[in-house]
Design a protein around this motif. Structure first.
Motif: not given
Length: 158
Positions: A113-128
């Motif tokens: 869950l922590l790794i998945g959350g980190g990947i999602m946050m990195t992806y969301a930051r990159g999309r902005g």
């Protein structure tokens, strides 16, 4: 009053009782108490989440007899548990021991869950962030000012 007596009798019949047979009980009360304490911590492999002390299964009876046999042979409680675990595996323990495997078993979902959350946050930051793809040009300051003016005029009309 009669109804209350019937309900209490029914409740007494439903409540769990120890499945230890009279022929299994040791003569020495201290050894018997140790056997009972150990049996409460060992899982019946047939009944799953029931201790061998509470189970009527044949395998549970065999395990109860094995525990008593080992105690009569002079084994300590830890030696009895180690012997049973060596024959039946860690699953026989109702409360598993703390080891690398149990930490991994319980910690892996949290880690995933922590790794998945980190990947999602990195992806969301990159999309902005604005990205420039090959073959496109960036607007100059004059072009950006002209675009802003056109958009402002459009908003006033609507």
């Amino acid at each position: 009053m009669r109804l209350m007596a019937v309900m209490l009798l029914a409740l007494a019949l439903v409540s769990p009782a120890a499945a230890v047979n009279p022929d299994e009980v040791l003569d020495d009360p201290r050894l018997e108490q140790r056997a009972r304490d150990l049996s409460l911590n060992l899982r019946c492999l047939v009944c799953q989440n029931q201790s061998i002390d509470d189970s009527n299964a044949e395998l549970a009876r065999d395990l109860r007899l094995l525990v008593r046999e080992r105690l009569e042979a002079g084994d300590s409680d830890e030696e009895v548990i180690d012997y049973i675990v060596s024959r039946y595996g860690e699953f026989v323990l109702l409360t598993p021991r703390l080891s690398f495997q149990t930490v991994l078993l319980w910690g892996a979902p949290v880690l995933i869950l922590l790794i998945g959350g980190g990947i999602m946050m990195t992806y969301a930051r990159g999309r902005g962030k604005a990205t420039v793809t090959p073959g496109t040009t960036v607007l100059s300051e004059a072009e950006q000012a002209e675009l802003a003016k056109v958009l402002e005029d459009r908003d006033r009309r609507s």
